[in-house]
Write an enzyme that holds these catalytic residues in place. Structure first.
Site, PDB file in Angstrom:
ATOM      1  N   GLU A  50       9.046   0.263  -6.630  1.00  0.00           N
ATOM      2  CA  GLU A  50       7.678   0.781  -6.518  1.00  0.00           C
ATOM      3  C   GLU A  50       6.665  -0.332  -6.244  1.00  0.00           C
ATOM      4  OE1 GLU A  50       9.826   1.644  -8.823  1.00  0.00           O
ATOM      5  OE2 GLU A  50       9.948   3.824  -8.926  1.00  0.00           O
ATOM      6  N   PHE A 112      10.206  11.790 -22.539  1.00  0.00           N
ATOM      7  CA  PHE A 112      10.994  10.953 -21.635  1.00  0.00           C
ATOM      8  C   PHE A 112      10.141  10.507 -20.440  1.00  0.00           C
ATOM      9  CE2 PHE A 112      13.997  10.620 -17.979  1.00  0.00           C
ATOM     10  CZ  PHE A 112      14.619   9.458 -18.410  1.00  0.00           C
ATOM     11  N   LYS A 162       3.534  17.183 -14.175  1.00  0.00           N
ATOM     12  CA  LYS A 162       4.554  17.944 -13.453  1.00  0.00           C
ATOM     13  C   LYS A 162       4.171  19.432 -13.374  1.00  0.00           C
ATOM     14  CE  LYS A 162       9.533  18.310 -12.985  1.00  0.00           C
ATOM     15  NZ  LYS A 162      10.849  17.842 -13.453  1.00  0.00           N
ATOM     16  N   MET A 475       4.582 -24.873  -4.972  1.00  0.00           N
ATOM     17  CA  MET A 475       3.224 -25.107  -5.418  1.00  0.00           C
ATOM     18  C   MET A 475       3.185 -25.524  -6.887  1.00  0.00           C
ATOM     19  SD  MET A 475       0.220 -25.421  -4.518  1.00  0.00           S
ATOM     20  CE  MET A 475      -0.496 -24.542  -3.143  1.00  0.00           C
TER      21      MET A 475
HETATM   22  C1  LIG Z   1       4.426 -13.184  -9.449  1.00  0.00           C
HETATM   23  C2  LIG Z   1       4.036 -14.615  -9.572  1.00  0.00           C
HETATM   24  N1  LIG Z   1       4.648 -15.391 -10.486  1.00  0.00           N
HETATM   25  C3  LIG Z   1       4.315 -16.703 -10.588  1.00  0.00           C
HETATM   26  C4  LIG Z   1       3.358 -17.251  -9.790  1.00  0.00           C
HETATM   27  C5  LIG Z   1       2.978 -18.715  -9.924  1.00  0.00           C
HETATM   28  N2  LIG Z   1       3.275 -19.423  -8.682  1.00  0.00           N
HETATM   29  C6  LIG Z   1       2.321 -19.685  -7.758  1.00  0.00           C
HETATM   30  S1  LIG Z   1       2.929 -20.467  -6.419  1.00  0.00           S
HETATM   31  C7  LIG Z   1       4.475 -20.486  -7.058  1.00  0.00           C
HETATM   32  C8  LIG Z   1       5.607 -21.107  -6.309  1.00  0.00           C
HETATM   33  C9  LIG Z   1       5.979 -20.351  -5.114  1.00  0.00           C
HETATM   34  O1  LIG Z   1       7.208 -20.836  -4.652  1.00  0.00           O
HETATM   35  P1  LIG Z   1       7.726 -20.416  -3.232  1.00  0.00           P
HETATM   36  O2  LIG Z   1       7.665 -18.954  -3.070  1.00  0.00           O
HETATM   37  O3  LIG Z   1       9.075 -21.041  -3.000  1.00  0.00           O
HETATM   38  O4  LIG Z   1       6.659 -21.040  -2.252  1.00  0.00           O
HETATM   39  P2  LIG Z   1       6.319 -22.584  -1.993  1.00  0.00           P
HETATM   40  O5  LIG Z   1       5.194 -22.952  -2.905  1.00  0.00           O
HETATM   41  O6  LIG Z   1       7.540 -23.370  -2.280  1.00  0.00           O
HETATM   42  O7  LIG Z   1       5.904 -22.633  -0.575  1.00  0.00           O
HETATM   43  C10 LIG Z   1       4.498 -19.894  -8.316  1.00  0.00           C
HETATM   44  C11 LIG Z   1       5.704 -19.791  -9.157  1.00  0.00           C
HETATM   45  C12 LIG Z   1       2.720 -16.374  -8.879  1.00  0.00           C
HETATM   46  N3  LIG Z   1       1.731 -16.786  -8.087  1.00  0.00           N
HETATM   47  N4  LIG Z   1       3.088 -15.080  -8.781  1.00  0.00           N
END
Ligand SMILES: Cc1ncc(C[n+]2csc(CCOP(=O)(O)OP(=O)(O)O)c2C)c(N)n1
Ligand SMILES: [Mg+2]
Lengths: 611, 192
Positions: A50, A112, A162, A475
């Site tokens: 979803e 439920f 429902k 990041m």
């Molecule tokens: C749902 C969610 N969980 C955690 C984060 C924190 N967060 C921000 S950027 C990031 C890393 C993203 O890694 P990736 O998708 O490999 O992209 P990259 O930065 O390596 O390009 C995280 C964990 C977030 N923004 N969203």
């Protein structure tokens, strides 16, 4: 006309102009799914989760400007929507969510799959409804559409029991017109405010426009360019404002904020007048509020009164739809050149060009910035929509893919939702089937919603996916590198073999490890009839520059390093960027997190991936 | 922090109180008291919210309240000539020696004894929240067994009714097909 509540739902959606919805069935929404068989004019996209349905509706809304629709069952179906609803709320996306609810007699009994969906979504919707009678459905849906798209757009949820779906009722369309005496989507500033604003604009020596997503939502591109052109006012854009004005327009300075260009942030700090157009002074664009744009008077053109004076105190607020407000301002704006101001901004660009990674020769290393810039070059002559995820790749996309048109970049800005891109791109493709849709995502975020690859297969749609694969939650790793002494706690990650994964879903998979392969892969992807996934194995420990550390002054940014050698640095000692002194104090975590006696955690690294 | 008194006219529909109350929590504002009741208009309820905030906070809250679809009108009575009233029931411990004193204070505050038992008096007192504060303070000496306050209700002085229609903004109703009708021309002063 007597219809069941379930039929009323579809009848109303049809009359609201809906031809595609994204959803996932279950017990409490079964009557609606059954009735759907009588409405062949509405296409239902079966998602795999979803959350995917919510993001698809969001991508659809952002690409088309129309209201997106997502449907789910009660309980877990509805709670799975929550991340998508919050994403839409923070980025003002018009979406109508329809959820099934347990029978009205059992509400409150922990039946439920019963959860209090209207309670859960109260703070993340513009408005929501719990409907327990078939006769109330039509008005709720009509109001939901009206609220979602008017004023500052946003998500509206209609939770329908429902039994309400099963009962019959008369559908009286006219009688079901929205009755919302307390809802004021359109406000107008007093003439005196316009007068004050034009005086400020005509008196300014160093004016600057900050263009946000409001430019796109309000369709104000032409009005903004005319307004800016008359008085020669430079424009800085927010992440969500990208595309609102062409990247190549001479007045467009580029991206502001945390990863904005140095000269853009400097210009904000030096401006004597800021004209904020449909942007909300998010902390990611202001940095330290105490030192933010202190030299400038501020005019805020904004549709939502609660955004005015929220983070930044302004001198004049012009409430209303941006396009209308600009139209009203235009006749009283005097022509101006502001040559000195433009010259000083040009000077601020200074050595930025030589620091730009795009100006380095190909050394055999694959940088994400190169991948994205090449992707832009290879797709720029086509109608392309890029949907980016969240992380380093998102910022590189914003910096190195030059968007010329509104709605050509779709990304989760306010909530920063990883996993957004793939499903949102599916929604965008349904909105714009003739456009080329590219997902730009990280290996981390992609793994959150990759299950929607099956939806792409089932719907037989063409989407290209560029995974910027650094085997890191990049990041977060960057923040650990800068602010946590390179303790890479739980950021190295592995993924599946993305090429085989694509194959398993019946898509084409490609892998790129060298810059020289980028063009061939992109062209191959474009030429292929079905969906294609490209695994770009980029430099693992690259960082996004410039960077204003969270809470630091906007002008105290970590600049791009001078890359004499274009290999990323491996240790703290040979790093070639410098942390501004002010930034360290602002961004260092509270001392309690770093007890001086605590032993330094060992750096953990994932086994180097083998290409 | 200064005290602000806001009144909000809201549609009398299920869940509206929850929407208003959760707004304060969500936006990190502290409510001192919140009262709700019917008004002279059918289907319209009126809330009085007393909160600790500065002028800036009050404007932010006002704007956020207006964003709630069921909120019809918001008014800040803090700087207006207004009547503020609260009711409290106070049960105090008395001995034959202290009872007379306590009753004298009841008179001074123009409160009323509503129940009397051996060793205890139940007193009803109405007035401004400040007056009730004082009364509570005086009763402490005798020993308060139980105390309940309703929270303040407020009303502007003068002949005009505030009514549920906002003064400077007005709603624009959807036309038949739910589309947006042309912009109405009305001034807005909310943001300042
Ligand atoms: C749902 C969610 N969980 C955690 C984060 C924190 N967060 C921000 S950027 C990031 C890393 C993203 O890694 P990736 O998708 O490999 O992209 P990259 O930065 O390596 O390009 C995280 C964990 C977030 N923004 N969203
Ligand atoms: Mg990554």
């Amino acid at each position: 006309m007597k219809l069941t509540g379930a039929e009323i739902i579809w009848e109303c959606l049809k009359r609201e102009g809906v031809d595609v919805v994204f959803g996932f069935p279950g017990g409490a929404i079964l009557p609606a799914y059954d009735a759907l068989t009588k409405y062949p004019e509405i296409h239902h996209v079966l998602t795999r989760h979803e959350q995917g349905a919510a993001h698809m509706a969001d991508g659809y809304a952002r690409a088309s400007g129309k209201v997106g629709v997502a449907i789910a069952t009660s309980g877990p179906g509805a709670t799975n929507l929550v991340t998508g609803i919050a994403t839409a709320m923070l980025d003002s996306s018009p979406i109508v969510f329809i959820t099934g609810q347990v029978g009205s007699k059992t509400i409150g009994t922990d039946a439920f799959q019963e959860v209090d969906v209207t309670g859960i979504t109260l703070p993340i919707t513009k408005h929501n409804y719990l409907i327990t009678k078939a006769g109330d459905i039509a008005q709720a849906i009509r109001e939901a559409f009206y609220i979602a798209k008017s004023g500052r757009p946003g998500p509206v949820l209609v939770d329908i029991t429902k039994d309400a779906q099963q009962q019959t009722a008369e559908l009286e369309w006219e009688k079901a017109a929205p009755r919302l005496p307390g809802y004021r989507p359109r406000l107008r500033a007093l003439p005196s405010e316009y007068h004050r604003a034009t005086e400020m604009i005509n008196a300014a020596k160093r004016p600057l426009i900050l263009a946000g997503q409001g430019v796109i939502k309000s369709g104000a591109t032409d009005e903004l360019l005319q307004f800016a052109g008359t008085a020669h006012i430079p424009i800085a854009v927010t992440l969500l404002g990208i595309g609102g004005i062409p990247a190549t327009h001479p007045l467009n300075l580029g991206l502001m904020g945390m990863h904005g260009e140095a000269w853009v942030n400097q210009a904000i700090q030096q401006a004597d007048l800021i004209i904020a157009c449909g942007m909300r002074f998010d902390d990611r664009v202001t940095g330290n509020l105490k030192t933010y744009a202190i030299n400038a008077k501020k005019i805020h053109i904004e549709i939502d009164p609660s955004e005015v004076n929220k983070n930044v105190q302004v001198d004049v607020a012009l409430l209303g739809d941006l396009r209308e407000v600009l139209g009203e301002l235009q006749p009283s704006v005097h022509a101006a050149e502001h040559a000195e101001w433009h010259a000083s901004i040009a000077a601020m660009k200074g050595d930025s060009a030589v620091r730009d990674i795009q100006n380095l020769p190909d050394s055999g290393h694959l940088y994400a910035a190169h991948v994205i810039n090449d992707l832009w070059r290879l797709t720029r002559d086509h109608e392309t929509i890029v949907v980016s995820d969240v992380g380093q790749h998102q910022m590189w996309e914003a910096q190195y893919f030059h968007h010329e048109k509104p709605r050509s970049l779709i990304t989760s800005g306010g909530l920063g939702t990883m996993g957004f891109a793939l499903p949102a791109a599916i929604g965008a493709k349904f909105a714009c089937p003739d456009k080329e849709v590219w997902v730009v995502c990280g290996d981390g975020g992609f793994q959150m919603t990759l299950t929607e690859l099956a939806t792409i297969a089932q719907e037989k749609i063409k989407i290209n996916v560029a995974i910027v694969n650094n085997f890191y939650l990049g990041m977060v790793r960057q923040w650990q590198e800068f602010f946590y002494d390179k303790r890479y706690s739980n950021t190295p990650l592995i993924g599946p073999d993305f090429v085989k994964l694509a194959d398993a879903y019946g898509h084409k998979g490609l892998r790129v490890t060298k810059r020289a392969q980028v063009e061939t892969a992109v062209q191959e992807a474009r030429a292929h009839a079905g969906a294609v996934l490209i695994d770009f194995r980029v430099e693992r420990e690259d960082a996004v520059f410039p960077m204003v550390p969270a809470g630091a002054d906007l002008h105290n940014m970590i600049r791009r390093p001078h890359r004499q050698k274009d290999v990323p640095t491996k240790t703290a000692d040979d790093r070639d960027w410098e942390m501004p002194a002010v930034a360290t104090t602002a961004a260092t975590p509270p001392a309690s997190l770093h007890p001086p006696s605590a032993p330094k955690a060992k750096t953990t690294k994932a086994a180097a991936p083998k290409p | 922090m200064p005290r602000h008194t806001l009144i909000a006219y809201v549609e009398d529909k299920p869940g509206v109180l929850n929407r208003v109350a959760s707004l304060f929590r969500r936006r990190n504002f502290n409510i001192e008291s919140l009262t709700v009741g019917r008004t002279e208009q059918a289907g319209v309820s009126r809330m009085t919210v007393v909160m600790d905030t500065n002028e800036h906070g009050a404007r932010i809250v006002e704007a956020h309240l207006y964003k709630l679809v069921n909120v019809l009108r918001v008014d800040d009575l803090t700087h207006k000539r207004a009547l503020n009233r609260e009711l409290a029931l106070v049960k105090v411990r008395t001995t034959p020696e202290t009872r007379v004193q306590a009753l004298q204070l009841v008179d001074v505050f123009r409160a009323r004894v509503v129940d009397i038992e051996a060793g205890a008096l139940a007193i009803e007192v109405t007035g401004t929240p400040e007056k009730i504060d004082k009364f509570e303070l005086m009763m402490r000496d005798y020993g308060i067994i139980e105390l309940v306050r309703t929270g303040a209700v407020s009303m502007a002085r003068g002949r005009e009714s505030i009514g549920a229609n906002p003064p400077l903004v007005h709603a624009e109703l959807a036309n038949g097909n739910g589309a947006v009708a042309p912009a109405p021309v009305s001034g807005v002063a909310m943001a300042h």
